[in-house]
Design a protein around this motif. Sequence first.
Motif, PDB file in Angstrom:
ATOM      1  N   TRP A  41       9.663 -31.959 -38.097  1.00 59.80           N
ATOM      2  CA  TRP A  41      10.590 -32.916 -37.480  1.00 59.80           C
ATOM      3  C   TRP A  41      11.445 -33.619 -38.531  1.00 59.80           C
ATOM      4  O   TRP A  41      12.639 -33.800 -38.370  1.00 59.80           O
ATOM      5  CB  TRP A  41       9.808 -33.948 -36.662  1.00 59.80           C
ATOM      6  CG  TRP A  41      10.699 -34.917 -35.946  1.00 59.80           C
ATOM      7  CD1 TRP A  41      11.212 -36.091 -36.427  1.00 59.80           C
ATOM      8  CD2 TRP A  41      11.217 -34.782 -34.620  1.00 59.80           C
ATOM      9  NE1 TRP A  41      11.989 -36.696 -35.482  1.00 59.80           N
ATOM     10  CE2 TRP A  41      12.011 -35.911 -34.356  1.00 59.80           C
ATOM     11  CE3 TRP A  41      11.049 -33.813 -33.606  1.00 59.80           C
ATOM     12  CZ2 TRP A  41      12.661 -36.113 -33.143  1.00 59.80           C
ATOM     13  CZ3 TRP A  41      11.694 -34.015 -32.394  1.00 59.80           C
ATOM     14  CH2 TRP A  41      12.499 -35.147 -32.184  1.00 59.80           C
ATOM     15  N   PHE A  42      10.789 -34.025 -39.625  1.00 58.49           N
ATOM     16  CA  PHE A  42      11.490 -34.831 -40.630  1.00 58.49           C
ATOM     17  C   PHE A  42      12.104 -33.988 -41.754  1.00 58.49           C
ATOM     18  O   PHE A  42      12.523 -34.518 -42.773  1.00 58.49           O
ATOM     19  CB  PHE A  42      10.555 -35.905 -41.198  1.00 58.49           C
ATOM     20  CG  PHE A  42      10.362 -37.064 -40.255  1.00 58.49           C
ATOM     21  CD1 PHE A  42      11.392 -37.968 -40.032  1.00 58.49           C
ATOM     22  CD2 PHE A  42       9.164 -37.253 -39.577  1.00 58.49           C
ATOM     23  CE1 PHE A  42      11.232 -39.039 -39.160  1.00 58.49           C
ATOM     24  CE2 PHE A  42       8.994 -38.316 -38.700  1.00 58.49           C
ATOM     25  CZ  PHE A  42      10.040 -39.210 -38.493  1.00 58.49           C
ATOM     26  N   THR A  54      19.788 -40.598 -42.110  1.00 62.11           N
ATOM     27  CA  THR A  54      19.985 -40.002 -40.796  1.00 62.11           C
ATOM     28  C   THR A  54      21.165 -39.036 -40.796  1.00 62.11           C
ATOM     29  O   THR A  54      22.245 -39.382 -41.261  1.00 62.11           O
ATOM     30  CB  THR A  54      20.260 -41.107 -39.754  1.00 62.11           C
ATOM     31  OG1 THR A  54      19.246 -42.091 -39.901  1.00 62.11           O
ATOM     32  CG2 THR A  54      20.254 -40.552 -38.355  1.00 62.11           C
ATOM     33  N   ILE A  55      20.937 -37.837 -40.276  1.00 59.77           N
ATOM     34  CA  ILE A  55      22.048 -36.900 -40.207  1.00 59.77           C
ATOM     35  C   ILE A  55      22.613 -36.773 -38.797  1.00 59.77           C
ATOM     36  O   ILE A  55      23.717 -36.339 -38.608  1.00 59.77           O
ATOM     37  CB  ILE A  55      21.651 -35.495 -40.732  1.00 59.77           C
ATOM     38  CG1 ILE A  55      20.396 -35.001 -40.029  1.00 59.77           C
ATOM     39  CG2 ILE A  55      21.457 -35.519 -42.228  1.00 59.77           C
ATOM     40  CD1 ILE A  55      20.077 -33.547 -40.319  1.00 59.77           C
ATOM     41  N   GLU A  56      21.808 -37.179 -37.820  1.00 54.61           N
ATOM     42  CA  GLU A  56      22.346 -37.184 -36.462  1.00 54.61           C
ATOM     43  C   GLU A  56      22.877 -38.581 -36.161  1.00 54.61           C
ATOM     44  O   GLU A  56      22.622 -39.516 -36.888  1.00 54.61           O
ATOM     45  CB  GLU A  56      21.239 -36.843 -35.450  1.00 54.61           C
ATOM     46  CG  GLU A  56      20.850 -35.372 -35.495  1.00 54.61           C
ATOM     47  CD  GLU A  56      19.863 -35.042 -34.388  1.00 54.61           C
ATOM     48  OE1 GLU A  56      20.220 -35.223 -33.217  1.00 54.61           O
ATOM     49  OE2 GLU A  56      18.748 -34.616 -34.702  1.00 54.61           O
ATOM     50  N   LYS A  57      23.575 -38.697 -35.067  1.00 53.98           N
ATOM     51  CA  LYS A  57      24.127 -40.013 -34.695  1.00 53.98           C
ATOM     52  C   LYS A  57      22.974 -40.968 -34.462  1.00 53.98           C
ATOM     53  O   LYS A  57      21.894 -40.587 -34.074  1.00 53.98           O
ATOM     54  CB  LYS A  57      24.999 -39.913 -33.462  1.00 53.98           C
ATOM     55  CG  LYS A  57      24.246 -39.469 -32.216  1.00 53.98           C
ATOM     56  CD  LYS A  57      24.729 -40.174 -30.978  1.00 53.98           C
ATOM     57  CE  LYS A  57      23.818 -39.802 -29.821  1.00 53.98           C
ATOM     58  NZ  LYS A  57      23.903 -40.563 -28.657  1.00 53.98           N
ATOM     59  N   MET A  86      16.045 -37.838 -25.844  1.00 50.25           N
ATOM     60  CA  MET A  86      16.723 -36.987 -26.824  1.00 50.25           C
ATOM     61  C   MET A  86      18.151 -37.483 -27.095  1.00 50.25           C
ATOM     62  O   MET A  86      18.631 -37.426 -28.216  1.00 50.25           O
ATOM     63  CB  MET A  86      16.791 -35.542 -26.308  1.00 50.25           C
ATOM     64  CG  MET A  86      15.443 -34.837 -26.218  1.00 50.25           C
ATOM     65  SD  MET A  86      14.589 -34.694 -27.806  1.00 50.25           S
ATOM     66  CE  MET A  86      15.195 -33.073 -28.331  1.00 50.25           C
ATOM     67  N   ASP A  87      18.833 -37.972 -26.060  1.00 52.58           N
ATOM     68  CA  ASP A  87      20.229 -38.391 -26.226  1.00 52.58           C
ATOM     69  C   ASP A  87      20.377 -39.899 -26.383  1.00 52.58           C
ATOM     70  O   ASP A  87      21.456 -40.447 -26.187  1.00 52.58           O
ATOM     71  CB  ASP A  87      21.072 -37.906 -25.034  1.00 52.58           C
ATOM     72  CG  ASP A  87      20.593 -38.555 -23.724  1.00 52.58           C
ATOM     73  OD1 ASP A  87      19.466 -39.116 -23.702  1.00 52.58           O
ATOM     74  OD2 ASP A  87      21.335 -38.509 -22.729  1.00 52.58           O
ATOM     75  N   GLY A  88      19.287 -40.572 -26.763  1.00 57.19           N
ATOM     76  CA  GLY A  88      19.359 -42.017 -26.947  1.00 57.19           C
ATOM     77  C   GLY A  88      20.053 -42.391 -28.252  1.00 57.19           C
ATOM     78  O   GLY A  88      20.380 -41.529 -29.070  1.00 57.19           O
ATOM     79  N   ASP A  89      20.273 -43.688 -28.447  1.00 53.28           N
ATOM     80  CA  ASP A  89      20.882 -44.161 -29.691  1.00 53.28           C
ATOM     81  C   ASP A  89      19.868 -44.076 -30.829  1.00 53.28           C
ATOM     82  O   ASP A  89      18.679 -44.346 -30.633  1.00 53.28           O
ATOM     83  CB  ASP A  89      21.310 -45.634 -29.534  1.00 53.28           C
ATOM     84  CG  ASP A  89      22.418 -45.791 -28.504  1.00 53.28           C
ATOM     85  OD1 ASP A  89      23.220 -44.838 -28.356  1.00 53.28           O
ATOM     86  OD2 ASP A  89      22.458 -46.839 -27.832  1.00 53.28           O
ATOM     87  N   VAL A 130      14.421 -41.070 -31.849  1.00 54.78           N
ATOM     88  CA  VAL A 130      14.020 -40.907 -33.247  1.00 54.78           C
ATOM     89  C   VAL A 130      14.756 -39.648 -33.717  1.00 54.78           C
ATOM     90  O   VAL A 130      14.480 -38.565 -33.209  1.00 54.78           O
ATOM     91  CB  VAL A 130      12.494 -40.717 -33.384  1.00 54.78           C
ATOM     92  CG1 VAL A 130      12.122 -40.471 -34.845  1.00 54.78           C
ATOM     93  CG2 VAL A 130      11.744 -41.921 -32.835  1.00 54.78           C
ATOM     94  N   PRO A 131      15.711 -39.784 -34.644  1.00 51.84           N
ATOM     95  CA  PRO A 131      16.483 -38.600 -35.037  1.00 51.84           C
ATOM     96  C   PRO A 131      15.598 -37.529 -35.681  1.00 51.84           C
ATOM     97  O   PRO A 131      14.596 -37.841 -36.327  1.00 51.84           O
ATOM     98  CB  PRO A 131      17.476 -39.138 -36.068  1.00 51.84           C
ATOM     99  CG  PRO A 131      17.472 -40.597 -35.906  1.00 51.84           C
ATOM    100  CD  PRO A 131      16.128 -40.967 -35.378  1.00 51.84           C
TER     101      PRO A 131
END
Lengths: 249, 249
Positions: free
Chosen positions: A123-124, A246-249, B177-180, B216-217
Amino acid sequence: MLSKSNIKRITGLHQKKYRKQEELFVAEGIKVINELLESSFQLEAIYGVERDSLHIPEEKENTFEQITQAELKKISFLKTPQKALALFKIPTQVDSKHTGLTVLLDDVRDPGNLGTIIRLCDWFGVTSLICSAQTVDCYNPKVVQATMGSLSRITIVYTDITAYLEKEQRPVYGTFMDGDNIYASTLPEEAVIVMGNEANGISSAIAQLVTQKIAVPRFGQLQKTESLNVATATAICLSEFKRGYTIEK
Amino acid sequence: MLSKSNIKRITGLHQKKYRKQEELFVAEGIKVINELLESSFQLEAIYGVERDSLHIPEEKENTFEQITQAELKKISFLKTPQKALALFKIPTQVDSKHTGLTVLLDDVRDPGNLGTIIRLCDWFGVTSLICSAQTVDCYNPKVVQATMGSLSRITIVYTDITAYLEKEQRPVYGTFMDGDNIYASTLPEEAVIVMGNEANGISSAIAQLVTQKIAVPRFGQLQKTESLNVATATAICLSEFKRGYTIEK
C-alpha cells in the motif's frame, strides 16, 4: 484423481522444511490464485473443482487438474476449502540494493501480522522487506492467504539482519517506549524501519544498530495499554514516513 | 470438581445467545484475568489449576475453584488452555453522551479486527466505540483475548447506528476510495469516525450520513493493493486525528 503420493507431497508443503526442499508454496482460493497468476510467480500445478473462474494462461493449461471437492479437502489448509489450490515456485532470493524505505522485521512470529505487514508495504510503496531468519516464513500458507496477492509485489529477503544493518548507509529507525515522538520528528524519504517481535520488541543486539529511536505516543488518561500490535504500529510508522510525500490528491 | 451442568453452562458462553441469557463472558489466562480483576468488571467465578499468580480480591476469594488441567481443557476455548478461566458479568449498556473522538463500526465481523480496534481506541484515548448490531460481539472469547485488558477501559455500545448518526452533532468522517486525502485535511478534536465491513466497506445507508469523506492515499507505482485491512486503516485514521494533540513528549 490425486495419487496418494501427490496428496502427501502437497500437504507436506504446510511445513517450511518441505517448502524449502521442493521450492514450492501453496495458494488457495480463486482470488488469491488469480492475483498470483498475473504476477511474476511461476505456476507449477493447479487443482480445481472447476476451472472457469481461474485465469490460467494458455501455455500453462497442462498444469490444471480437475479434482473433486472431497479431494480438495484432503489437500487444503483451510477450514473451509475454496474452489482451487495452486502450487507456485518459490523465487530465488536476489541480493539487490534497497533504496527508499525498507521495513526490517526482527523476529515477527505471527503469520497474520506478517501478512498484514506485507499488504501495508504494498500500500505504502515499500518495495523491500528484510526479515530475520527467525521471522515466520512468508510462504507459510496463512501468510500467503493474508497477503491477498501483495506477496507478488514486494521483494522479501530472509537474512542475517545484524550483518545487513551493519552495512546499511541509510538511517535506521526503530520504535521504543522512550523514543522521540514520531509526530514531531522530521522523517527522511530513505530509511530502514525496524519492527520488533510481538512479545519482546526489538532485541538488544539490533537496538544497538538503530540510529534513530522513535515512539508512537500514547494518549488517554489511563495510559495502561501496554503496546500496539506490531502490524498496527507498522501501519502508523509507514503512514508517518509517507504522509509528506502524497502522490495522489 | 466441575459438575457436568457447570461445564455445559461455561462452554455455552461461546455462543452470544447464552452470553446474553446468562449476562456473563469468559476470559482466559492469568494476564487477561488479572487485568480485568483490576477493572470495573464484576467477577462471577474463577477456575484455576493454581491460584498463586491470580490477583483475586479478598472479598471475592469464595469465587475461586481449584480445577485440574484436564477439567480446564473441557471448559477452555483455547487450543492451548492457559492456567485459569474466569467468568465476568457483562455490564449494562449505558446511554451516555459521547464527546471527543468516537469510533463507529458498520458491521465489522472479524473478532481479531474488533479486538485490535478496541486496543487502538485505548491507545489513542478514544473512550467510546459504537457498534452496529451486526458487528461481532465484543464479549466473544476471541475478542476478549485479543483486547488484552483494553476491553475494560472503553465504553462499547451496540445500537442502531443509523439512528445514532442521525442524532449526531459532531462531523461524521468515513473512509472512501474517492475521499479527500486525510493527510491534507484539517481534522477536528471532536468527531465520529466510521469504519466499514471487511468485505463491503461502509454501507450505502451509512455513507449518506457521513459528512466528510476521507481517504488514506495509496503509494507505489503498481497501485494494485485493493484495500487496507479495517484494523490498520483504523490505526492510520486515529493516528492522523490525534497527531496534532500529542500530550507526551
